[in-house]
Design a protein around this motif. Structure first.
Motif, PDB file in Angstrom:
ATOM      1  N   ASP A   1       3.584   1.037  -2.696  1.00  0.00           N
ATOM      2  CA  ASP A   1       4.265  -0.318  -2.809  1.00  0.00           C
ATOM      3  C   ASP A   1       4.444  -0.965  -1.372  1.00  0.00           C
ATOM      4  O   ASP A   1       4.032  -2.150  -1.118  1.00  0.00           O
ATOM      5  CB  ASP A   1       5.144  -0.380  -3.838  1.00  0.00           C
ATOM      6  CG  ASP A   1       6.364   0.699  -3.333  1.00  0.00           C
ATOM      7  OD1 ASP A   1       6.267   1.473  -2.408  1.00  0.00           O
ATOM      8  OD2 ASP A   1       7.304   0.374  -3.895  1.00  0.00           O
TER       9      ASP A   1
ATOM     10  N   GLY B   1      -8.030   1.647  -4.572  1.00  0.00           N
ATOM     11  CA  GLY B   1      -6.569   0.928  -4.360  1.00  0.00           C
ATOM     12  C   GLY B   1      -6.026   1.468  -3.108  1.00  0.00           C
ATOM     13  O   GLY B   1      -5.957   0.678  -2.196  1.00  0.00           O
TER      14      GLY B   1
ATOM     15  N   LEU C   1       2.024  -2.137 -10.009  1.00  0.00           N
ATOM     16  CA  LEU C   1       0.880  -1.571  -9.561  1.00  0.00           C
ATOM     17  C   LEU C   1       0.273  -0.580 -10.638  1.00  0.00           C
ATOM     18  O   LEU C   1       0.956   0.218 -11.120  1.00  0.00           O
ATOM     19  CB  LEU C   1       1.009  -0.843  -8.101  1.00  0.00           C
ATOM     20  CG  LEU C   1       1.515  -1.879  -7.024  1.00  0.00           C
ATOM     21  CD1 LEU C   1       1.543  -1.232  -5.810  1.00  0.00           C
ATOM     22  CD2 LEU C   1       0.396  -3.031  -6.991  1.00  0.00           C
TER      23      LEU C   1
ATOM     24  N   VAL D   1       1.065  -1.979   0.185  1.00  0.00           N
ATOM     25  CA  VAL D   1       0.463  -2.922  -0.191  1.00  0.00           C
ATOM     26  C   VAL D   1       1.110  -4.265  -0.070  1.00  0.00           C
ATOM     27  O   VAL D   1       0.883  -5.378   0.468  1.00  0.00           O
ATOM     28  CB  VAL D   1       0.539  -2.737  -1.746  1.00  0.00           C
ATOM     29  CG1 VAL D   1       0.034  -4.304  -2.486  1.00  0.00           C
ATOM     30  CG2 VAL D   1      -0.599  -1.851  -2.250  1.00  0.00           C
TER      31      VAL D   1
ATOM     32  N   LEU E   1       6.009  -5.219  -7.441  1.00  0.00           N
ATOM     33  CA  LEU E   1       4.984  -4.149  -6.883  1.00  0.00           C
ATOM     34  C   LEU E   1       5.439  -3.062  -7.597  1.00  0.00           C
ATOM     35  O   LEU E   1       4.897  -1.902  -7.576  1.00  0.00           O
ATOM     36  CB  LEU E   1       5.557  -3.959  -5.340  1.00  0.00           C
ATOM     37  CG  LEU E   1       5.056  -5.054  -4.538  1.00  0.00           C
ATOM     38  CD1 LEU E   1       5.524  -4.833  -2.976  1.00  0.00           C
ATOM     39  CD2 LEU E   1       3.598  -4.871  -4.441  1.00  0.00           C
TER      40      LEU E   1
ATOM     41  N   TRP F   1      -2.644  -5.360  -9.674  1.00  0.00           N
ATOM     42  CA  TRP F   1      -2.680  -5.190  -8.427  1.00  0.00           C
ATOM     43  C   TRP F   1      -2.138  -6.492  -7.780  1.00  0.00           C
ATOM     44  O   TRP F   1      -1.540  -6.166  -6.502  1.00  0.00           O
ATOM     45  CB  TRP F   1      -4.050  -4.854  -7.678  1.00  0.00           C
ATOM     46  CG  TRP F   1      -4.701  -3.546  -8.017  1.00  0.00           C
ATOM     47  CD1 TRP F   1      -5.458  -3.170  -8.808  1.00  0.00           C
ATOM     48  CD2 TRP F   1      -4.054  -2.557  -7.229  1.00  0.00           C
ATOM     49  NE1 TRP F   1      -5.565  -1.603  -8.647  1.00  0.00           N
ATOM     50  CE2 TRP F   1      -4.875  -1.246  -7.750  1.00  0.00           C
ATOM     51  CE3 TRP F   1      -3.172  -2.151  -6.117  1.00  0.00           C
ATOM     52  CZ2 TRP F   1      -4.427   0.041  -7.100  1.00  0.00           C
ATOM     53  CZ3 TRP F   1      -2.783  -1.076  -5.610  1.00  0.00           C
ATOM     54  CH2 TRP F   1      -3.529   0.269  -6.198  1.00  0.00           C
TER      55      TRP F   1
ATOM     56  N   ARG G   1      -1.072  -7.277   1.466  1.00  0.00           N
ATOM     57  CA  ARG G   1      -1.556  -8.058   0.370  1.00  0.00           C
ATOM     58  C   ARG G   1      -1.513  -9.619   0.619  1.00  0.00           C
ATOM     59  O   ARG G   1      -0.101  -9.915   0.904  1.00  0.00           O
ATOM     60  CB  ARG G   1      -0.791  -7.688  -0.622  1.00  0.00           C
ATOM     61  CG  ARG G   1      -1.667  -8.575  -2.083  1.00  0.00           C
ATOM     62  CD  ARG G   1      -1.097  -7.993  -3.440  1.00  0.00           C
ATOM     63  NE  ARG G   1       0.326  -8.300  -3.486  1.00  0.00           N
ATOM     64  CZ  ARG G   1       1.017  -8.049  -4.636  1.00  0.00           C
ATOM     65  NH1 ARG G   1       0.607  -7.163  -5.657  1.00  0.00           N
ATOM     66  NH2 ARG G   1       2.444  -8.597  -4.731  1.00  0.00           N
TER      67      ARG G   1
END
Length: 464
Positions: free
Chosen positions: A63, A19, A55, A66, A52, A47, A70
């Motif tokens: 966070d 991840g 996670l 991502v 966030l 995810w 994302r």
């Protein structure tokens, strides 16, 4: 000829390595579509959660990384075959735990998930695919991966497919994983296919200086990861052995560590005594190294590295025994507060945490445990201890703050070096404990004078 650019990456495994690593790659390489896949639908949903803070991996800064990628070029999915089929490069980032039965049980790595993933890649891949070992693996595993892939050079529709295998071990420290990925000491890539090697190096070169990208053969890359963890764990066991000697002789391990750490040949890193190493890698990788050494007939080498693990286990048992001894040789029916359950600060990972062994030893002695950790859930503690929280004999409960954890306790143990344990209100803690009350500081982080002034008796690891 310059190899074609990588436009699509699939990472198999959405855990602590897959991840964060893929999030950072996606952040720095917006032109590459990155898909992280996992069969665990609950993990993938976490995810993808709008919040966030939900996670599944806690890492400072994750966070924000991502959030930037994302939905743009970072995706999380359970559609494994589709992600493999569209990928130019597939990372294998799945768990490789220690075998629990059969040949090599207790030492060798269980490679069933690596094999399963490799077979799935062989089946679903289209065209040429670069397969990257990201999991920590025994040396020569790439040979097995290549054999499985080579057996599937023809797709079901008759079109040709081909594979290149690389080793790209991670060198992340949980709690600082994002910083480690953003500015690594080195990126290690092992391989025999020069084009594939340069394709992966080209991805990292978008933010990592070229002099930090090291190229080796496959076997050196695989073995380097095991060796790095073995050397770091060795330093932890070494300083803990000296901490015990300091306690017996009146020396102070912090002063000894400072003195030897100023030697440029030694350095100051990993010279902090504590309850022993934990995490998913150190013990597993050393035991794997031990198994490999025995397999190749290097018995003395195996015994040398095995002792690193033995001393780590001894340190944890020693701390539990010391608590019992200081509490008049019995903790039956007494409340013991444990501050921290994760194996280190700034992570919610409890794998091989020293707190688990110490807690189990105290439970075996009949103690009632009151546990506080800011990031570890009750469900995780229950899985690790193997018993549910109850109010009966020899059990435990989880508290919502450090002072509540110490309510009615005869002793409090600091087991994880969370920052807010450094500045606890020891008067408030002492006021709710039963006297005589003890502080066992296994991380040497507490304000000892404040605890003494509050009326606590204090034991600090490595202090005579």
């Amino acid at each position: 000829m310059t190899p074609p650019p990588v436009r699509s990456i699939c990472c198999m495994g959405a855990g602590y390595v897959g991840g964060p690593t893929m999030a950072v790659i996606a952040d720095h390489c917006p032109e590459i579509q990155v898909t992280v896949v996992d069969l665990n639908a609950e993990r993938i949903a976490a995810w993808n959660a709008p919040d966030l803070t939900c996670l599944p991996v806690y890492e400072p800064g994750l966070d924000a990384v991502v959030a930037r990628s994302r939905g743009r070029n970072l995706h999380f999915s359970t559609e494994v075959d589709a992600a493999i089929a569209s990928a130019d490069m597939v990372f294998l980032s799945v768990n490789t735990p220690t075998k629990t039965r059969g040949v090599g049980a207790g030492q060798a790595s269980d490679l069933r998930w690596i094999e399963a993933c490799t077979r799935q890649v062989a089946e679903a891949a289209q065209g040429h695919t670069i397969v990257v070992e990201k999991s920590t693996l025994p040396v020569r595993t790439a040979e097995t991966v290549q054999t499985i892939l080579s057996a599937s050079q023809q797709s079901g529709d008759g079109t040709a497919k081909s594979f290149s295998v690389l080793s790209n071990p991670e060198f992340l420290a949980e709690g600082t994983a994002i910083a480690d990925l953003e500015s690594p000491d080195r990126v290690l890539i092992g391989g025999q296919d020069a084009d594939a090697l340069e394709a992966l190096a080209g991805i990292y070169s978008q933010w990592v200086p070229s002099e930090r990208i090291l190229r080796t053969n496959l076997w050196s890359s695989e073995l380097s990861k095991l060796t790095a963890n073995a050397f770091l764990a060795q330093r932890v066991s070494s300083i803990n052995s000296i901490a015990a000697l300091c306690e017996a002789t009146g020396a102070d391990v912090k002063e000894v560590a400072c003195a030897i750490g100023t030697d440029s040949r030694i350095g100051s890193r990993f010279l902090k005594s504590g309850p022993g190493f934990g995490g998913s890698c150190f013990q597993k990788d050393i035991l794997n190294l031990v198994y490999l050494c025995r397999h190749y007939g290097l018995v003395e080498v195996a015994e040398y590295w095995e002792q690193v693990v033995s001393l780590n286990n001894w340190q944890q048992r020693r701390i539990a025994k010391l608590v019992v001894q200081r509490l008049f040789n019995t903790v039956a029916g007494k409340t013991i507060a444990l501050l921290g359950f994760a194996f280190k600060a700034d992570t919610n990972d409890t794998r091989e945490s020293p707190a688990i062994r110490i807690a189990k030893d105290l439970l075996e002695e009949g103690a009632q445990l009151s546990i506080f950790d800011p990031k570890v859930s009750t469900e995780q503690i229950q899985r690790d201890l193997g018993v549910p929280p109850t109010d009966g004999d020899s059990s435990w409960k989880q508290a919502t703050d450090p002072v509540l954890a110490c309510q009615g306790a005869d002793a409090v143990l600091i087991l994880t070096e969370w920052n807010h344990f450094n500045s606890l209100d020891w008067k408030a803690v002492s006021s709710v404990m039963r006297r005589p009350a003890w502080l066992f500081d296994t991380r040497a982080t507490a304000d000892k004078q404040a605890a003494l002034s509050a009326g606590l008796q204090v034991w600090t690891v490595g202090e005579g």
